[in-house]
Motif scaffolding. Sequence first.
Motif, PDB file in Angstrom:
ATOM      1  N   GLY C  25      51.028  51.730  65.142  1.00 33.45           N
ATOM      2  CA  GLY C  25      51.490  53.076  65.460  1.00 33.45           C
ATOM      3  C   GLY C  25      50.732  53.730  66.588  1.00 33.45           C
ATOM      4  N   ARG C  26      51.143  54.941  66.859  1.00 35.15           N
ATOM      5  CA  ARG C  26      50.527  55.681  67.947  1.00 35.15           C
ATOM      6  C   ARG C  26      49.368  56.540  67.413  1.00 35.15           C
ATOM      7  NH1 ARG C  26      55.841  57.373  68.465  1.00 35.15           N
ATOM      8  NH2 ARG C  26      56.098  55.545  67.144  1.00 35.15           N
ATOM      9  N   ALA C  27      48.281  56.520  68.152  1.00 34.47           N
ATOM     10  CA  ALA C  27      47.090  57.298  67.747  1.00 34.47           C
ATOM     11  C   ALA C  27      46.663  58.161  68.915  1.00 34.47           C
ATOM     12  CB  ALA C  27      45.953  56.348  67.365  1.00 34.47           C
ATOM     13  N   ARG C  28      46.100  59.303  68.647  1.00 34.70           N
ATOM     14  CA  ARG C  28      45.570  60.158  69.698  1.00 34.70           C
ATOM     15  C   ARG C  28      44.644  59.330  70.606  1.00 34.70           C
ATOM     16  NH1 ARG C  28      46.291  65.958  70.604  1.00 34.70           N
ATOM     17  NH2 ARG C  28      47.546  66.675  68.850  1.00 34.70           N
ATOM     18  N   ALA C  29      44.674  59.635  71.873  1.00 37.72           N
ATOM     19  CA  ALA C  29      43.887  58.868  72.832  1.00 37.72           C
ATOM     20  C   ALA C  29      42.556  59.545  73.129  1.00 37.72           C
ATOM     21  CB  ALA C  29      44.686  58.686  74.117  1.00 37.72           C
ATOM     22  N   TYR C  30      41.766  58.919  73.943  1.00 41.98           N
ATOM     23  CA  TYR C  30      40.525  59.483  74.503  1.00 41.98           C
ATOM     24  C   TYR C  30      39.564  60.030  73.466  1.00 41.98           C
ATOM     25  CZ  TYR C  30      42.968  59.072  78.954  1.00 41.98           C
ATOM     26  OH  TYR C  30      43.642  58.591  80.040  1.00 41.98           O
ATOM     27  N   GLY C  31      39.440  59.330  72.354  1.00 37.03           N
ATOM     28  CA  GLY C  31      38.415  59.692  71.399  1.00 37.03           C
ATOM     29  C   GLY C  31      38.854  60.629  70.294  1.00 37.03           C
ATOM     30  N   ASP C  32      40.114  60.992  70.286  1.00 36.22           N
ATOM     31  CA  ASP C  32      40.594  61.872  69.224  1.00 36.22           C
ATOM     32  C   ASP C  32      41.309  61.107  68.111  1.00 36.22           C
ATOM     33  OD1 ASP C  32      39.566  64.152  70.404  1.00 36.22           O
ATOM     34  OD2 ASP C  32      41.360  64.458  71.627  1.00 36.22           O
ATOM     35  N   GLU C  34      41.522  58.580  64.726  1.00 38.47           N
ATOM     36  CA  GLU C  34      40.819  58.694  63.440  1.00 38.47           C
ATOM     37  C   GLU C  34      39.603  57.767  63.329  1.00 38.47           C
ATOM     38  OE1 GLU C  34      43.014  56.477  60.105  1.00 38.47           O
ATOM     39  OE2 GLU C  34      44.651  56.873  61.517  1.00 38.47           O
ATOM     40  N   TRP C  35      39.619  56.662  64.080  1.00 36.29           N
ATOM     41  CA  TRP C  35      38.466  55.760  64.032  1.00 36.29           C
ATOM     42  C   TRP C  35      37.275  56.382  64.743  1.00 36.29           C
ATOM     43  CZ3 TRP C  35      43.495  54.519  64.530  1.00 36.29           C
ATOM     44  CH2 TRP C  35      44.028  53.651  63.565  1.00 36.29           C
ATOM     45  N   THR C  36      37.535  56.843  65.949  1.00 37.48           N
ATOM     46  CA  THR C  36      36.439  57.454  66.716  1.00 37.48           C
ATOM     47  C   THR C  36      35.882  58.674  65.978  1.00 37.48           C
ATOM     48  OG1 THR C  36      37.473  56.701  68.766  1.00 37.48           O
ATOM     49  CG2 THR C  36      35.806  58.422  68.959  1.00 37.48           C
ATOM     50  N   LEU C  37      36.779  59.417  65.344  1.00 33.44           N
ATOM     51  CA  LEU C  37      36.321  60.622  64.647  1.00 33.44           C
ATOM     52  C   LEU C  37      35.406  60.302  63.466  1.00 33.44           C
ATOM     53  CD1 LEU C  37      39.584  62.779  64.861  1.00 33.44           C
ATOM     54  CD2 LEU C  37      37.489  62.999  66.231  1.00 33.44           C
ATOM     55  N   ARG C  38      35.409  59.042  63.037  1.00 33.37           N
ATOM     56  CA  ARG C  38      34.516  58.636  61.945  1.00 33.37           C
ATOM     57  C   ARG C  38      33.170  58.079  62.427  1.00 33.37           C
ATOM     58  NH1 ARG C  38      37.560  54.285  59.035  1.00 33.37           N
ATOM     59  NH2 ARG C  38      35.459  53.890  58.245  1.00 33.37           N
ATOM     60  N   LEU C  39      33.064  57.892  63.741  1.00 30.65           N
ATOM     61  CA  LEU C  39      31.844  57.256  64.269  1.00 30.65           C
ATOM     62  C   LEU C  39      30.569  58.039  63.967  1.00 30.65           C
ATOM     63  CD1 LEU C  39      32.224  55.759  67.839  1.00 30.65           C
ATOM     64  CD2 LEU C  39      31.765  54.592  65.687  1.00 30.65           C
ATOM     65  N   ASP C  40      30.606  59.342  64.202  1.00 30.48           N
ATOM     66  CA  ASP C  40      29.404  60.149  63.957  1.00 30.48           C
ATOM     67  C   ASP C  40      28.910  59.968  62.525  1.00 30.48           C
ATOM     68  OD1 ASP C  40      29.409  61.131  66.502  1.00 30.48           O
ATOM     69  OD2 ASP C  40      30.010  63.163  65.980  1.00 30.48           O
ATOM     70  N   ARG C 238      40.539  53.894  69.960  1.00 32.59           N
ATOM     71  CA  ARG C 238      40.415  53.429  68.564  1.00 32.59           C
ATOM     72  C   ARG C 238      39.867  52.004  68.451  1.00 32.59           C
ATOM     73  NH1 ARG C 238      46.831  52.410  66.943  1.00 32.59           N
ATOM     74  NH2 ARG C 238      47.596  53.078  68.972  1.00 32.59           N
ATOM     75  N   TYR C 239      40.159  51.161  69.468  1.00 32.95           N
ATOM     76  CA  TYR C 239      39.788  49.752  69.332  1.00 32.95           C
ATOM     77  C   TYR C 239      38.281  49.507  69.455  1.00 32.95           C
ATOM     78  CZ  TYR C 239      44.798  49.157  69.630  1.00 32.95           C
ATOM     79  OH  TYR C 239      46.139  49.240  69.388  1.00 32.95           O
ATOM     80  N   VAL C 240      37.603  50.334  70.208  1.00 36.65           N
ATOM     81  CA  VAL C 240      36.139  50.179  70.257  1.00 36.65           C
ATOM     82  C   VAL C 240      35.515  50.783  69.010  1.00 36.65           C
ATOM     83  CG1 VAL C 240      34.113  50.339  71.710  1.00 36.65           C
ATOM     84  CG2 VAL C 240      36.356  50.624  72.710  1.00 36.65           C
ATOM     85  N   ALA C 241      36.025  51.936  68.633  1.00 40.63           N
ATOM     86  CA  ALA C 241      35.481  52.580  67.436  1.00 40.63           C
ATOM     87  C   ALA C 241      35.687  51.697  66.205  1.00 40.63           C
ATOM     88  CB  ALA C 241      36.148  53.937  67.237  1.00 40.63           C
ATOM     89  N   ALA C 242      36.861  51.085  66.121  1.00 37.05           N
ATOM     90  CA  ALA C 242      37.141  50.221  64.965  1.00 37.05           C
ATOM     91  C   ALA C 242      36.143  49.067  64.895  1.00 37.05           C
ATOM     92  CB  ALA C 242      38.570  49.696  65.041  1.00 37.05           C
ATOM     93  N   GLN C 243      35.780  48.531  66.038  1.00 37.04           N
ATOM     94  CA  GLN C 243      34.773  47.465  66.035  1.00 37.04           C
ATOM     95  C   GLN C 243      33.437  47.966  65.490  1.00 37.04           C
ATOM     96  OE1 GLN C 243      34.426  44.932  69.673  1.00 37.04           O
ATOM     97  NE2 GLN C 243      36.105  46.181  70.468  1.00 37.04           N
ATOM     98  N   LEU C 244      33.035  49.129  65.959  1.00 37.20           N
ATOM     99  CA  LEU C 244      31.731  49.658  65.533  1.00 37.20           C
ATOM    100  C   LEU C 244      31.721  49.972  64.048  1.00 37.20           C
ATOM    101  CD1 LEU C 244      31.033  51.924  68.628  1.00 37.20           C
ATOM    102  CD2 LEU C 244      29.690  49.911  67.956  1.00 37.20           C
TER     103      LEU C 244
END
Lengths: 338, 338, 338, 338
Positions: C25-32, C34-40, C238-244
């Motif tokens: 599916g489609r996910a917000r881009a540029y760090g918004d 859901e994966w990136t939002l969980r990084l912190d 999302r793909y980098v955040a998902a890896q982390l």
Amino acid sequence: MRFFSDNTASACPEIMAALKEANHGRARAYGDDEWTLRLDAALSTHFGTPVRAFAVITGTAANSLALATLSPPYGAIFAHHEAHIAVDECGAPGFFSGGAQLALLPGAHGRLDAATVGAALAAHPRHLHSVQPAALSLTQATELGTVYRPTEVASLCELAHAQGLRVHMDGARFANALAFLGCAPGDVTWRAGVDVLSFGATKNGALSAEAVVFFDAALVRDFELRRKRAGHLLSKSRYVAAQLLAYLESGLWKRNAERTNRLAQRVGAAAGTALLHPVEANEVFVKLGTARRQALRAAGFEFYDWGPEAQGEARFVVSWDQPEEEVQALCEALTRVS
Amino acid sequence: MRFFSDNTASACPEIMAALKEANHGRARAYGDDEWTLRLDAALSTHFGTPVRAFAVITGTAANSLALATLSPPYGAIFAHHEAHIAVDECGAPGFFSGGAQLALLPGAHGRLDAATVGAALAAHPRHLHSVQPAALSLTQATELGTVYRPTEVASLCELAHAQGLRVHMDGARFANALAFLGCAPGDVTWRAGVDVLSFGATKNGALSAEAVVFFDAALVRDFELRRKRAGHLLSKSRYVAAQLLAYLESGLWKRNAERTNRLAQRVGAAAGTALLHPVEANEVFVKLGTARRQALRAAGFEFYDWGPEAQGEARFVVSWDQPEEEVQALCEALTRVS
Amino acid sequence: MRFFSDNTASACPEIMAALKEANHGRARAYGDDEWTLRLDAALSTHFGTPVRAFAVITGTAANSLALATLSPPYGAIFAHHEAHIAVDECGAPGFFSGGAQLALLPGAHGRLDAATVGAALAAHPRHLHSVQPAALSLTQATELGTVYRPTEVASLCELAHAQGLRVHMDGARFANALAFLGCAPGDVTWRAGVDVLSFGATKNGALSAEAVVFFDAALVRDFELRRKRAGHLLSKSRYVAAQLLAYLESGLWKRNAERTNRLAQRVGAAAGTALLHPVEANEVFVKLGTARRQALRAAGFEFYDWGPEAQGEARFVVSWDQPEEEVQALCEALTRVS
Amino acid sequence: MRFFSDNTASACPEIMAALKEANHGRARAYGDDEWTLRLDAALSTHFGTPVRAFAVITGTAANSLALATLSPPYGAIFAHHEAHIAVDECGAPGFFSGGAQLALLPGAHGRLDAATVGAALAAHPRHLHSVQPAALSLTQATELGTVYRPTEVASLCELAHAQGLRVHMDGARFANALAFLGCAPGDVTWRAGVDVLSFGATKNGALSAEAVVFFDAALVRDFELRRKRAGHLLSKSRYVAAQLLAYLESGLWKRNAERTNRLAQRVGAAAGTALLHPVEANEVFVKLGTARRQALRAAGFEFYDWGPEAQGEARFVVSWDQPEEEVQALCEALTRVS
């Protein structure tokens, strides 16, 4: 008869005398000489408030070093699209700041107005994809020989500060503006909200001397390091400081500016309806077309065309050392061709 | 009695006379004046080959602008670890070049030797992960008051060119080097392979004047644009050019350099075994320790400590305007404390 | 059998699974997303303190962006002379910071020690003519496969902070360091005084994922803008955040690091007296000379020579996907040639 | 139903399969892997001429690195005022080039025309006081979803080359442009005079992959060093290259672009007279005003407002993974509110 620019002028006798007087014995270098050490006080007196002031030798250096202390590399610097920093400094603000972008705005007679600046700031995005509004740069007197009133400067500064921007003033012809306004130097600078000023003396009679005047001392350390690494900290610093001191303390700034303003007014009057902008400093812009410009040049007048060729505009600048007869001759010639 | 640095000196009478002479009427600005237009010819005569020469007002500007024309942002600039560009210019080469790195090398008495440079160039990787060797910068006379012989410069240039590097010479005290060598100016520059020279006059009697001299005209356009955007193109350019012309044409460069070299030799001789480096220019480095430095200061001598405090080194620089009696007094004091 | 580098390795099954799972599916881009939002939160848990964390895709980007938030353009960044930022990033710190200079220091086994750093900081001038000490960069594990103990990091950070510097840690192989120390992640970072960490995952099993972890949130806004303008803010973030997230939450970081450390220990043991540095991570440095390196290569082992050819050193790196038999074969071969 | 942007889309099955296939064993890092080594050939085939191609992971990196090879720090880069490099990259061209300035021009429907560009180039001063015209950047498809015809590109390139500028094409949506034109890839690039292309794949189905394609190999070495020092040379380079190979060799680029173009055409038709620009790619701009945008959002459609709020414009982007039903629903809703 040269009306190209006030930077074609020679240096004033007062300036040459100051150089001669400073030229004895060995003095501490790099700003630790007795002349440089008096700069802060002299400019604080001039502005009626404690300032920190630093000598450099070109307006481009003054402007760009000042702006680099106000803008991060990803900053946007708002300015009039005719500003010197936009068209005459070969990209210097981008170089000194490490990449800041100019956001250029229109404005009648070379002046920015609050409505335009307000709208531009409101429209400028603050998200990560955009350069960030960082500084507003005003030119006083403007590139078109007009002058901001204190209330105009105050309105623009208020707008800028409210949005988190700092304000720089390019005062390459600051003395002419002051002479026109007749106000105190502080009235169009710190009292109106200006954070840092490029205080020009070269165009108004100095040999080569500008000061960067900080009304906010917090910016000073960053500035000093940037100045040094840009090669703008002079070893024999006394000679620039001595010029600035003479310029301020002898009243030279005022005498020269009042004279060139007055003479420029006469040129403006002679231009009649061909005059393009109010004459509020020492520059006169006239719409002449091709034939009349040729006629004037044939009569021995030297001056720059201004703007696109098709618009037929000419700029005349009166220098401090311009003989009154040259101005008289120009007035007569303008009247003749008009 | 000040022996801090030759940049604490005043400007020579010949220089002041040249400024005065240039100071009449309006002249084209930004390098189109008649003085600046004569610079190429004057320096071409000096160097015995056609050169392109540009005036600036500090050595840091001359060095960094020159290096920025030789090195891409990802370049490595090889220099002695005591070089002015390495320790006294606040990172200017990195600023002007857009990020080039200095690769600093050791060398006895402030001089680089071919073996060290050759080994460093051979060891430096050329793959994408490393900055790319771009320029070699030699200081003549060196920061420790020594001088490269023409054959030494030639060897270093040959090494550098063979590896694709260009060669810059920091000649802040070039006149002193020439006066010591007694050779033609071309012998230690273009004939030996130097591509661009920072030709200093400020330390040797000028008020504020340096020239960047290109023996390879291909670099000139890039230089001129970089100079402008760095704020180093003076509007009233005639005054720097006039200094350089007087410096060259009156023989001032030679007279001053020969005098300061000669006086420095006397100081060096007085230092006896405490002398740290051969005296080949106008600087004298002496190992004195704490007590003797205090004694000299108590006796009225002003000078800089050099290097780490623990090493107890002092630097004495003889300026063009140093009274012979001050030098005599220093010699006696040195003899006394030794 | 490749022992070139851990970046020659493939990506772990856990990482590939995470990519697949994120790919719907489609996910917000540029760090918004859901994966990136969980990084912190994920990295805050890992470090036991609230952090701000940002994904990038190379170690060079992580290091240089972090350092650019710590150093002004006229700053000096202190680091070991073998540091990745010094020798393997093509001058990236100078580029990102706008001209900061590296001040490179020696240190046994790739580690800086407090005495050396303290002396360098004490000796570094603070006047306007010098770049200003701004940051200390430590590599953990070091380029020579050794590891700083928490007390060592704490001493170095204390020294740096006392002089006004901020501390960056290059943790390209941070997991290996942690696996060796057996301490909590916070013990060698924020508790010891580290301000910002380049947290590597790529070398330890990720496809391409690094995080810049800020223990001081004040630096974050500047970082985010620098990241964007450097082209390091990914649209499909999302793909980098998902890896982390997978790297942290599955315990992958620990499993892989423990395994490669253990296997490297075996290689180190097999090297015997030829071993050059303690094996504390997944890298083994061995002095072999020319003949033995040729023999190993003839036997099918691929690895890098290290340092100057004449020193005859070789580096072997164990990757997460290195078959145990390859390690066994290498050990036998090393024993055979020793 | 998300119509925010094509970079909110997931990665195509073909891309995921390629990643999986590349994910076995150890491969040379930093571009020496077998996938990366095939990139030149694959893109040369695509373009029908020998090219040099380099993988990066964002469009901002591709654009800025390309432009930095075309423009000196004192260069001017001409572009449409809505170009991504002008408004969405946080000043990246200024950062990568070391200070180049953007010269922004208007143009109907996001396209520059020859008359405007010709006039701007003719009017731009070439003297030392101005940034120097260095590059023209065209966006294909444009930011407003329109497409340059091959003859238009050729005219613009001819103009630029005649004035000494190089031409960059931002092809973030290059596949959509090609799908619309139905011409050969070379017809709108090298045959028309483009020097370097940012070849986008991320928005059209890749996970994260762009290529910088050089039609002039002379620029390549400079590019490679700039890429490395900007942190854009990936260690595990195979994974980006594998995406690009799959994208080209499977015909994915064409299938996806044709589909999204076709669906966008339907949305454009549904917009009726509210349509702002011809739909020639996968983006649709519609003038809706406040109420209708609210109505659409209430109905579950997500999209960006475009331009100043007062203008009431909306942008809808169709992604490769957009279900046909979502497009159908959007068409119906647009028809309903129109």
